[in-house]
Write a protein that holds these residues in place. Structure first.
Motif, PDB file in Angstrom:
ATOM      1  N   ASP A 120      -5.848   1.283   3.565  1.00  0.00           N
ATOM      2  CA  ASP A 120      -6.269   1.325   2.166  1.00  0.00           C
ATOM      3  C   ASP A 120      -5.639   2.507   1.433  1.00  0.00           C
ATOM      4  O   ASP A 120      -5.304   2.407   0.250  1.00  0.00           O
ATOM      5  CB  ASP A 120      -7.791   1.415   2.078  1.00  0.00           C
ATOM      6  CG  ASP A 120      -8.466   0.120   2.498  1.00  0.00           C
ATOM      7  OD1 ASP A 120      -7.937  -0.953   2.171  1.00  0.00           O
ATOM      8  OD2 ASP A 120      -9.507   0.189   3.164  1.00  0.00           O
ATOM      9  N   LEU A 121      -5.492   3.626   2.134  1.00  0.00           N
ATOM     10  CA  LEU A 121      -4.832   4.778   1.524  1.00  0.00           C
ATOM     11  C   LEU A 121      -3.396   4.429   1.142  1.00  0.00           C
ATOM     12  O   LEU A 121      -2.941   4.724   0.032  1.00  0.00           O
ATOM     13  CB  LEU A 121      -4.858   5.959   2.491  1.00  0.00           C
ATOM     14  CG  LEU A 121      -4.041   7.189   2.083  1.00  0.00           C
ATOM     15  CD1 LEU A 121      -4.540   7.769   0.772  1.00  0.00           C
ATOM     16  CD2 LEU A 121      -4.083   8.247   3.179  1.00  0.00           C
ATOM     17  N   LEU A 122      -2.673   3.798   2.052  1.00  0.00           N
ATOM     18  CA  LEU A 122      -1.293   3.408   1.765  1.00  0.00           C
ATOM     19  C   LEU A 122      -1.230   2.425   0.600  1.00  0.00           C
ATOM     20  O   LEU A 122      -0.312   2.479  -0.222  1.00  0.00           O
ATOM     21  CB  LEU A 122      -0.660   2.786   3.008  1.00  0.00           C
ATOM     22  CG  LEU A 122      -0.290   3.751   4.130  1.00  0.00           C
ATOM     23  CD1 LEU A 122       0.156   2.991   5.368  1.00  0.00           C
ATOM     24  CD2 LEU A 122       0.811   4.695   3.668  1.00  0.00           C
ATOM     25  N   GLN A 123      -2.201   1.531   0.528  1.00  0.00           N
ATOM     26  CA  GLN A 123      -2.216   0.555  -0.553  1.00  0.00           C
ATOM     27  C   GLN A 123      -2.329   1.243  -1.910  1.00  0.00           C
ATOM     28  O   GLN A 123      -1.716   0.823  -2.892  1.00  0.00           O
ATOM     29  CB  GLN A 123      -3.388  -0.421  -0.346  1.00  0.00           C
ATOM     30  CG  GLN A 123      -3.304  -1.684  -1.183  1.00  0.00           C
ATOM     31  CD  GLN A 123      -2.119  -2.552  -0.786  1.00  0.00           C
ATOM     32  OE1 GLN A 123      -1.656  -2.510   0.350  1.00  0.00           O
ATOM     33  NE2 GLN A 123      -1.613  -3.324  -1.734  1.00  0.00           N
ATOM     34  N   HIS A 124      -3.090   2.316  -1.965  1.00  0.00           N
ATOM     35  CA  HIS A 124      -3.230   3.070  -3.210  1.00  0.00           C
ATOM     36  C   HIS A 124      -1.978   3.889  -3.518  1.00  0.00           C
ATOM     37  O   HIS A 124      -1.636   4.105  -4.687  1.00  0.00           O
ATOM     38  CB  HIS A 124      -4.439   4.004  -3.130  1.00  0.00           C
ATOM     39  CG  HIS A 124      -5.707   3.384  -3.608  1.00  0.00           C
ATOM     40  ND1 HIS A 124      -5.956   3.100  -4.925  1.00  0.00           N
ATOM     41  CD2 HIS A 124      -6.809   2.985  -2.932  1.00  0.00           C
ATOM     42  CE1 HIS A 124      -7.154   2.568  -5.051  1.00  0.00           C
ATOM     43  NE2 HIS A 124      -7.693   2.480  -3.859  1.00  0.00           N
ATOM     44  N   LEU A 125      -1.299   4.354  -2.483  1.00  0.00           N
ATOM     45  CA  LEU A 125      -0.154   5.241  -2.695  1.00  0.00           C
ATOM     46  C   LEU A 125       1.126   4.492  -3.046  1.00  0.00           C
ATOM     47  O   LEU A 125       2.030   5.073  -3.651  1.00  0.00           O
ATOM     48  CB  LEU A 125       0.084   6.095  -1.448  1.00  0.00           C
ATOM     49  CG  LEU A 125      -0.973   7.144  -1.121  1.00  0.00           C
ATOM     50  CD1 LEU A 125      -0.612   7.867   0.172  1.00  0.00           C
ATOM     51  CD2 LEU A 125      -1.120   8.144  -2.259  1.00  0.00           C
ATOM     52  N   ARG A 126       1.245   3.240  -2.665  1.00  0.00           N
ATOM     53  CA  ARG A 126       2.502   2.508  -2.867  1.00  0.00           C
ATOM     54  C   ARG A 126       2.992   2.522  -4.313  1.00  0.00           C
ATOM     55  O   ARG A 126       4.187   2.714  -4.559  1.00  0.00           O
ATOM     56  CB  ARG A 126       2.359   1.071  -2.362  1.00  0.00           C
ATOM     57  CG  ARG A 126       2.289   0.963  -0.852  1.00  0.00           C
ATOM     58  CD  ARG A 126       2.294  -0.476  -0.369  1.00  0.00           C
ATOM     59  NE  ARG A 126       2.021  -0.552   1.058  1.00  0.00           N
ATOM     60  CZ  ARG A 126       2.922  -0.341   2.001  1.00  0.00           C
ATOM     61  NH1 ARG A 126       4.171  -0.041   1.651  1.00  0.00           N
ATOM     62  NH2 ARG A 126       2.601  -0.421   3.274  1.00  0.00           N
ATOM     63  N   PRO A 127       2.128   2.335  -5.316  1.00  0.00           N
ATOM     64  CA  PRO A 127       2.642   2.363  -6.698  1.00  0.00           C
ATOM     65  C   PRO A 127       3.200   3.713  -7.120  1.00  0.00           C
ATOM     66  O   PRO A 127       3.985   3.787  -8.068  1.00  0.00           O
ATOM     67  CB  PRO A 127       1.400   1.999  -7.528  1.00  0.00           C
ATOM     68  CG  PRO A 127       0.482   1.305  -6.583  1.00  0.00           C
ATOM     69  CD  PRO A 127       0.705   1.952  -5.266  1.00  0.00           C
ATOM     70  N   TYR A 128       2.829   4.779  -6.417  1.00  0.00           N
ATOM     71  CA  TYR A 128       3.289   6.116  -6.790  1.00  0.00           C
ATOM     72  C   TYR A 128       4.619   6.470  -6.120  1.00  0.00           C
ATOM     73  O   TYR A 128       5.297   7.399  -6.545  1.00  0.00           O
ATOM     74  CB  TYR A 128       2.234   7.157  -6.411  1.00  0.00           C
ATOM     75  CG  TYR A 128       0.929   6.966  -7.137  1.00  0.00           C
ATOM     76  CD1 TYR A 128       0.670   7.624  -8.337  1.00  0.00           C
ATOM     77  CD2 TYR A 128      -0.045   6.103  -6.637  1.00  0.00           C
ATOM     78  CE1 TYR A 128      -0.523   7.436  -9.009  1.00  0.00           C
ATOM     79  CE2 TYR A 128      -1.241   5.914  -7.306  1.00  0.00           C
ATOM     80  CZ  TYR A 128      -1.473   6.578  -8.493  1.00  0.00           C
ATOM     81  OH  TYR A 128      -2.651   6.383  -9.161  1.00  0.00           O
ATOM     82  N   PHE A 129       4.969   5.751  -5.071  1.00  0.00           N
ATOM     83  CA  PHE A 129       6.225   5.994  -4.359  1.00  0.00           C
ATOM     84  C   PHE A 129       6.954   4.661  -4.189  1.00  0.00           C
ATOM     85  O   PHE A 129       7.139   4.177  -3.069  1.00  0.00           O
ATOM     86  CB  PHE A 129       5.952   6.635  -2.992  1.00  0.00           C
ATOM     87  CG  PHE A 129       5.180   7.918  -3.075  1.00  0.00           C
ATOM     88  CD1 PHE A 129       5.825   9.128  -3.276  1.00  0.00           C
ATOM     89  CD2 PHE A 129       3.797   7.917  -2.964  1.00  0.00           C
ATOM     90  CE1 PHE A 129       5.107  10.311  -3.359  1.00  0.00           C
ATOM     91  CE2 PHE A 129       3.070   9.088  -3.048  1.00  0.00           C
ATOM     92  CZ  PHE A 129       3.727  10.293  -3.248  1.00  0.00           C
ATOM     93  N   PRO A 130       7.379   4.042  -5.294  1.00  0.00           N
ATOM     94  CA  PRO A 130       7.946   2.685  -5.212  1.00  0.00           C
ATOM     95  C   PRO A 130       9.225   2.614  -4.404  1.00  0.00           C
ATOM     96  O   PRO A 130       9.483   1.610  -3.747  1.00  0.00           O
ATOM     97  CB  PRO A 130       8.190   2.323  -6.679  1.00  0.00           C
ATOM     98  CG  PRO A 130       8.289   3.635  -7.392  1.00  0.00           C
ATOM     99  CD  PRO A 130       7.358   4.551  -6.673  1.00  0.00           C
TER     100      PRO A 130
END
Length: 372
Positions: A120-130
Motif C-alpha cells: 500500500d505504501l508503494l501504491q501511494h508513492l508511485r504517482p510521486y516517482f513516475p
C-alpha cells in the motif's frame, strides 16, 4: 497529556512546555525547526471524545498514558502536514513522514486509512516517482521507488537550509543526491575523506549538538543529582533559585549554557549538568516531521515508452522537530534504576557464569554415575 489535580496545574504545565520550547529548545535547535505553539481552551466534550479515540489507537506499551480530560487546556501548533499553497502547483497532495525512535511513520493526506503493508505504501508513492515505474519496465520498480523515496527523506535531513532563512519550504532535486552507501544514506566520498561530521545547520546536526550536552550519561549524572538533593534538604528555599521546577526562561538557558566545565564540588556545577542532561534527553526523544510535495513547475509529461525518463522529480519540503517536552527532574532516579537493570541484564546474558554458581542457578541438575 497527563492527569492533574486541578485545571490550574494543567494550565501551568502547558505554559511550561511553551516556555521550554521557546526559550530553551528553539535557541538550541533553530527557529526554522521548532514551533512553540500557544495554549488554548477546548470544549470538554470534544476533549473527552478525542481521548477515547486516541486511547483506542495507542500501542500496548502506551496504554497506561491518559489525556487530561477535565481542564480543557491544549497546545495549538501549526498544521505541519501542509505546505503553503503558492508553493504547490501540482494535483498530488503533500506527503508527510514522521521519524520517531528509529521508525518512520508515513501518511498521505488523500487517504486517512492507515497503511497496513509495504504494498500500500508503494501504491501511494508511485504517482510521486513516475519515472521509477518504467525505469526497468516494471521489473524491480518497487525497489527503485523506495530507494528514491529514502533519498528524498535523507536529502531533507541532511540539508543545511543556509540558502533559505525566511521560513519558506526548501527544494531538493533527486539527482542532486551524492553517492550513497547501500547500508547508509551518508555520502561515501565524505567517509573516504575521514569527514564524519553532519552538514552544518542540518536538522540532524542541530539535534546531535543538543544530544551531546549530556557528556556524563546517567551513571555520571545520578551522583550529581544526589548532590543537589542533599543540598535542597538543607536549603529547601534554594529550589527556586536553582530552577529545579522551572520556569524555563532565559535564566534557565543561561544555566544550561554556562555550566562549569570542571567539577568544583559546587551545587551550581551539579544542577548545571543535571539541566544539560534533561535538555539532551529531550533531544534524544524528539520526533522529526518532514512534509514534501512535488514542484509543479518542473513537471513534464510522462512518456511511458521511454526506457529511462530524462529527468527526476523535484520536491518542495519543510522539516520540523516535535515532542520537545521538558524531561522531569524527578525522573532521574527512575532512569538510573532502569539503566542499571539494562546493564546488569546485558552482563548476565553475555558473560559466562562462574562454575561455583552453576549449581545454584540450576537446582534441578543431577550428576549420575554409571558402572562401566
Amino acid at each position: 497529556m497527563l492527569q492533574w489535580k486541578t485545571a490550574e496545574q494543567a494550565f501551568r504545565h502547558i505554559l511550561n512546555i511553551v516556555d521550554y520550547s521557546k526559550y530553551v529548545m528553539k535557541p538550541l535547535l533553530g527557529d526554522k525547526y521548532v514551533h512553540s505553539g500557544e495554549v488554548v481552551k477546548l470544549p470538554l466534550d470534544f476533549v473527552r471524545q478525542l481521548s477515547l479515540k486516541v486511547q483506542q489507537e495507542r500501542p500496548e506499551l502506551r496504554c497506561d498514558k491518559v489525556m487530561d480530560t477535565f481542564s480543557g487546556c491544549g497546545l495549538c501548533l501549526p498544521n505541519l502536514t501542509q505546505l503553503p499553497l503558492h508553493h504547490i502547483r501540482d494535483h498530488r497532495p503533500p506527503i508527510c513522514v514522521e521519524i520517531k525512535g528509529g521508525e518512520l511513520i508515513y501518511s498521505c493526506q488523500d487517504d486517512a486509512k492507515q497503511q497496513p503493508d509495504l504494498k500500500d505504501l508503494l501504491q501511494h508513492l508511485r504517482p510521486y516517482f513516475p519515472h521509477g515505474n518504467s525505469l526497468y519496465n516494471g521489473h524491480q520498480s518497487g525497489k527503485v521507488i523506495l530507494n528514491e523515496f529514502i533519498q528524498v527523506i535523507c536529502s531533507a535531513l541532511l540539508s543545511g537550509g543556509d540558502t533559505n532563512r525566511s521560513g519558506e519550504p526548501r527544494k531538493v532535486h533527486l539527482s542532486e543526491s551524492g553517492l550513497y552507501c547501500e547500508a547508509s544514506p551518508f555520502p561515501r566520498d565524505l567517509l573516504r575523506n575521514g569527514n564524519h561530521s553532519l552538514p552544518k545547520d542540518s536538522v540532524l546536526a542541530k539535534i546531535l549538538q543538543v544530544q551531546i550536552l549530556d557528556n556524563l550519561d546517567i551513571e555520571g549524572i545520578y551522583p550529581l543529582f544526589k548532590r543537589v538533593e542533599q543540598y535542597l534538604e538543607e536549603f529547601p528555599k534554594e529550589r527556586n533559585r536553582l530552577q529545579v521546577d522551572g520556569p524555563h526562561t532565559e535564566s534557565f538557558m543561561d544555566m544550561v549554557k554556562n555550566c562549569p566545565t570542571e567539577d568544583d564540588g559546587s551545587v551550581e556545577y551539579a544542577i548545571g549538568k543535571v539541566h544539560q542532561y534533561r535538555v539532551a534527553m529531550t533531544a534524544k526523544d524528539c520526533s522529526i516531521m518532514i512534509t514534501f510535495a512535488p514542484c509543479g513547475e518542473d513537471d513534464e509529461e510522462h512518456q511511458p515508452n521511454l526506457e529511462i525518463q530524462p529527468t527526476k522529480p523535484r520536491f518542495t519540503y519543510s522539516v520540523s522537530i516535535l515532542d520537545l517536552d521538558p524531561k522531569p527532574y524527578e525522573g532521574i532516579p527512575h532512569q538510573f534504576k532502569l539503566d542499571t537493570k539494562i546493564v546488569n541484564y546485558y552482563l548476565r546474558s553475555t558473560q559466562t557464569p562462574p562454575l561455583s554458581g552453576l549449581y545454584n542457578e540450576r537446582q534441578e541438575c543431577m550428576l549420575l554415575f554409571h558402572a562401566v
